[in-house]
Motif scaffolding. Structure first.
Motif, PDB file in Angstrom:
ATOM      1  N   HIS A 123     -44.403   5.165 -28.571  1.00 34.86           N
ATOM      2  CA  HIS A 123     -43.570   6.374 -28.540  1.00 34.86           C
ATOM      3  C   HIS A 123     -42.347   6.291 -29.433  1.00 34.86           C
ATOM      4  CE1 HIS A 123     -45.974   8.164 -25.415  1.00 34.86           C
ATOM      5  NE2 HIS A 123     -45.913   7.039 -24.721  1.00 34.86           N
ATOM      6  N   GLY A 124     -42.029   5.138 -29.952  1.00 36.06           N
ATOM      7  CA  GLY A 124     -40.895   4.996 -30.854  1.00 36.06           C
ATOM      8  C   GLY A 124     -39.575   5.250 -30.158  1.00 36.06           C
ATOM      9  N   GLU A 125     -38.690   5.956 -30.861  1.00 37.02           N
ATOM     10  CA  GLU A 125     -37.331   6.208 -30.366  1.00 37.02           C
ATOM     11  C   GLU A 125     -37.328   7.092 -29.115  1.00 37.02           C
ATOM     12  OE1 GLU A 125     -34.514   8.818 -32.598  1.00 37.02           O
ATOM     13  OE2 GLU A 125     -33.566   6.910 -33.053  1.00 37.02           O
ATOM     14  N   ASP A 126     -38.347   7.934 -28.963  1.00 35.01           N
ATOM     15  CA  ASP A 126     -38.426   8.820 -27.792  1.00 35.01           C
ATOM     16  C   ASP A 126     -38.481   8.047 -26.479  1.00 35.01           C
ATOM     17  OD1 ASP A 126     -38.415  10.939 -29.523  1.00 35.01           O
ATOM     18  OD2 ASP A 126     -40.585  11.257 -29.426  1.00 35.01           O
ATOM     19  N   ALA A 127     -38.999   6.825 -26.501  1.00 33.90           N
ATOM     20  CA  ALA A 127     -39.127   6.026 -25.285  1.00 33.90           C
ATOM     21  C   ALA A 127     -37.776   5.551 -24.767  1.00 33.90           C
ATOM     22  CB  ALA A 127     -40.034   4.822 -25.530  1.00 33.90           C
ATOM     23  N   GLU A 128     -36.770   5.541 -25.617  1.00 35.82           N
ATOM     24  CA  GLU A 128     -35.454   5.044 -25.213  1.00 35.82           C
ATOM     25  C   GLU A 128     -34.716   6.021 -24.300  1.00 35.82           C
ATOM     26  OE1 GLU A 128     -33.231   3.904 -28.650  1.00 35.82           O
ATOM     27  OE2 GLU A 128     -34.896   2.764 -29.464  1.00 35.82           O
ATOM     28  N   TRP A 129     -35.073   7.293 -24.372  1.00 32.89           N
ATOM     29  CA  TRP A 129     -34.379   8.307 -23.580  1.00 32.89           C
ATOM     30  C   TRP A 129     -35.271   8.788 -22.449  1.00 32.89           C
ATOM     31  CZ3 TRP A 129     -30.105  11.918 -25.016  1.00 32.89           C
ATOM     32  CH2 TRP A 129     -29.197  11.297 -25.865  1.00 32.89           C
ATOM     33  N   GLY A 130     -34.763   8.665 -21.236  1.00 33.87           N
ATOM     34  CA  GLY A 130     -35.443   9.192 -20.062  1.00 33.87           C
ATOM     35  C   GLY A 130     -34.728  10.446 -19.581  1.00 33.87           C
ATOM     36  N   LEU A 131     -35.078  10.887 -18.392  1.00 33.23           N
ATOM     37  CA  LEU A 131     -34.482  12.090 -17.819  1.00 33.23           C
ATOM     38  C   LEU A 131     -32.972  11.937 -17.659  1.00 33.23           C
ATOM     39  CD1 LEU A 131     -34.781  14.883 -16.531  1.00 33.23           C
ATOM     40  CD2 LEU A 131     -35.197  13.717 -14.352  1.00 33.23           C
ATOM     41  N   ASN A 132     -32.518  10.780 -17.177  1.00 34.84           N
ATOM     42  CA  ASN A 132     -31.079  10.575 -16.967  1.00 34.84           C
ATOM     43  C   ASN A 132     -30.293  10.699 -18.263  1.00 34.84           C
ATOM     44  OD1 ASN A 132     -31.368  10.179 -14.232  1.00 34.84           O
ATOM     45  ND2 ASN A 132     -31.576   7.967 -14.433  1.00 34.84           N
ATOM     46  N   GLU A 133     -30.810  10.128 -19.336  1.00 33.38           N
ATOM     47  CA  GLU A 133     -30.106  10.191 -20.613  1.00 33.38           C
ATOM     48  C   GLU A 133     -30.036  11.630 -21.145  1.00 33.38           C
ATOM     49  OE1 GLU A 133     -31.246   6.058 -19.932  1.00 33.38           O
ATOM     50  OE2 GLU A 133     -32.433   7.890 -19.889  1.00 33.38           O
ATOM     51  N   HIS A 134     -31.127  12.359 -20.988  1.00 32.10           N
ATOM     52  CA  HIS A 134     -31.125  13.756 -21.436  1.00 32.10           C
ATOM     53  C   HIS A 134     -30.162  14.606 -20.603  1.00 32.10           C
ATOM     54  CE1 HIS A 134     -34.150  13.874 -24.593  1.00 32.10           C
ATOM     55  NE2 HIS A 134     -34.847  13.001 -23.889  1.00 32.10           N
ATOM     56  N   LEU A 135     -30.134  14.373 -19.299  1.00 26.67           N
ATOM     57  CA  LEU A 135     -29.211  15.122 -18.443  1.00 26.67           C
ATOM     58  C   LEU A 135     -27.753  14.801 -18.766  1.00 26.67           C
ATOM     59  CD1 LEU A 135     -31.052  14.971 -15.010  1.00 26.67           C
ATOM     60  CD2 LEU A 135     -30.763  16.963 -16.492  1.00 26.67           C
ATOM     61  N   MET A 136     -27.459  13.525 -19.006  1.00 24.80           N
ATOM     62  CA  MET A 136     -26.084  13.151 -19.357  1.00 24.80           C
ATOM     63  C   MET A 136     -25.670  13.762 -20.698  1.00 24.80           C
ATOM     64  SD  MET A 136     -24.652  11.565 -16.943  1.00 24.80           S
ATOM     65  CE  MET A 136     -23.218  10.967 -17.803  1.00 24.80           C
ATOM     66  N   ALA A 137     -26.581  13.803 -21.655  1.00 22.10           N
ATOM     67  CA  ALA A 137     -26.270  14.429 -22.942  1.00 22.10           C
ATOM     68  C   ALA A 137     -26.006  15.922 -22.755  1.00 22.10           C
ATOM     69  CB  ALA A 137     -27.416  14.209 -23.927  1.00 22.10           C
ATOM     70  N   ALA A 138     -26.764  16.580 -21.874  1.00 24.20           N
ATOM     71  CA  ALA A 138     -26.536  18.001 -21.595  1.00 24.20           C
ATOM     72  C   ALA A 138     -25.169  18.210 -20.947  1.00 24.20           C
ATOM     73  CB  ALA A 138     -27.646  18.547 -20.700  1.00 24.20           C
ATOM     74  N   VAL A 139     -24.782  17.326 -20.037  1.00 18.96           N
ATOM     75  CA  VAL A 139     -23.469  17.424 -19.390  1.00 18.96           C
ATOM     76  C   VAL A 139     -22.361  17.286 -20.434  1.00 18.96           C
ATOM     77  CG1 VAL A 139     -21.895  16.220 -17.817  1.00 18.96           C
ATOM     78  CG2 VAL A 139     -24.230  16.674 -17.114  1.00 18.96           C
ATOM     79  N   VAL A 140     -22.485  16.303 -21.301  1.00 13.07           N
ATOM     80  CA  VAL A 140     -21.476  16.096 -22.345  1.00 13.07           C
ATOM     81  C   VAL A 140     -21.396  17.319 -23.257  1.00 13.07           C
ATOM     82  CG1 VAL A 140     -20.941  14.722 -24.395  1.00 13.07           C
ATOM     83  CG2 VAL A 140     -21.614  13.587 -22.281  1.00 13.07           C
ATOM     84  N   ASP A 141     -22.548  17.868 -23.642  1.00 13.73           N
ATOM     85  CA  ASP A 141     -22.562  19.055 -24.508  1.00 13.73           C
ATOM     86  C   ASP A 141     -21.875  20.242 -23.837  1.00 13.73           C
ATOM     87  OD1 ASP A 141     -23.914  17.652 -26.445  1.00 13.73           O
ATOM     88  OD2 ASP A 141     -25.880  18.502 -25.953  1.00 13.73           O
ATOM     89  N   HIS A 142     -22.183  20.466 -22.552  1.00 18.25           N
ATOM     90  CA  HIS A 142     -21.597  21.602 -21.843  1.00 18.25           C
ATOM     91  C   HIS A 142     -20.088  21.422 -21.649  1.00 18.25           C
ATOM     92  CE1 HIS A 142     -25.807  22.525 -20.996  1.00 18.25           C
ATOM     93  NE2 HIS A 142     -25.387  23.760 -20.842  1.00 18.25           N
ATOM     94  N   LEU A 143     -19.654  20.222 -21.364  1.00 17.52           N
ATOM     95  CA  LEU A 143     -18.216  19.979 -21.237  1.00 17.52           C
ATOM     96  C   LEU A 143     -17.498  20.198 -22.567  1.00 17.52           C
ATOM     97  CD1 LEU A 143     -18.081  16.839 -18.937  1.00 17.52           C
ATOM     98  CD2 LEU A 143     -17.190  19.116 -18.424  1.00 17.52           C
ATOM     99  N   ALA A 144     -18.107  19.747 -23.639  1.00 18.95           N
ATOM    100  CA  ALA A 144     -17.498  19.928 -24.955  1.00 18.95           C
ATOM    101  C   ALA A 144     -17.375  21.408 -25.307  1.00 18.95           C
ATOM    102  CB  ALA A 144     -18.296  19.184 -26.019  1.00 18.95           C
ATOM    103  N   ILE A 145     -18.414  22.186 -25.021  1.00 16.21           N
ATOM    104  CA  ILE A 145     -18.364  23.631 -25.292  1.00 16.21           C
ATOM    105  C   ILE A 145     -17.315  24.306 -24.411  1.00 16.21           C
ATOM    106  CG2 ILE A 145     -19.658  25.797 -25.010  1.00 16.21           C
ATOM    107  CD1 ILE A 145     -20.430  24.422 -27.533  1.00 16.21           C
TER     108      ILE A 145
END
Length: 89
Positions: free
Chosen positions: A19-41
């Motif tokens: 899976h390459g780089e995609d395997a490094e990110w799970g659900l938790n990492e994607h959710l945390m990135a969404a939280v950071v994005d929403h806080l920044a906006i």
């Protein structure tokens, strides 16, 4: 053997090779990135709304880069685009 391979942890060498780089990110990492994005906006909107009229707004924040997703360039709407959009209401 198939069951063992299907349940390998995502940080295993086999999963990373498949899976390459995609395997490094799970659900938790994607959710945390969404939280950071929403806080920044939210912070950007608050700051932009409370600036004096003579100051230009800060640059819009960029989203956290995610593996396997290319960053799209931000397209700004022209006054004509906005007029066309709101005339349809």
């Amino acid at each position: 053997m198939r069951v063992l391979i299907q349940h390998l942890p995502r940080d295993s060498a086999f999963v990373r090779a498949v899976h390459g780089e995609d395997a490094e990110w799970g659900l938790n990492e994607h959710l945390m990135a969404a939280v950071v994005d929403h806080l920044a906006i939210g912070n950007w909107l608050f700051t932009s709304a409370h600036l004096p009229e003579d100051e230009s707004p800060p640059e819009q924040p960029r989203p956290v880069p995610r593996p396997g997703i290319e960053e799209d360039p931000v397209e700004e709407a022209t006054p004509d685009d906005l007029a066309r959009f709101f005339s349809g209401l």
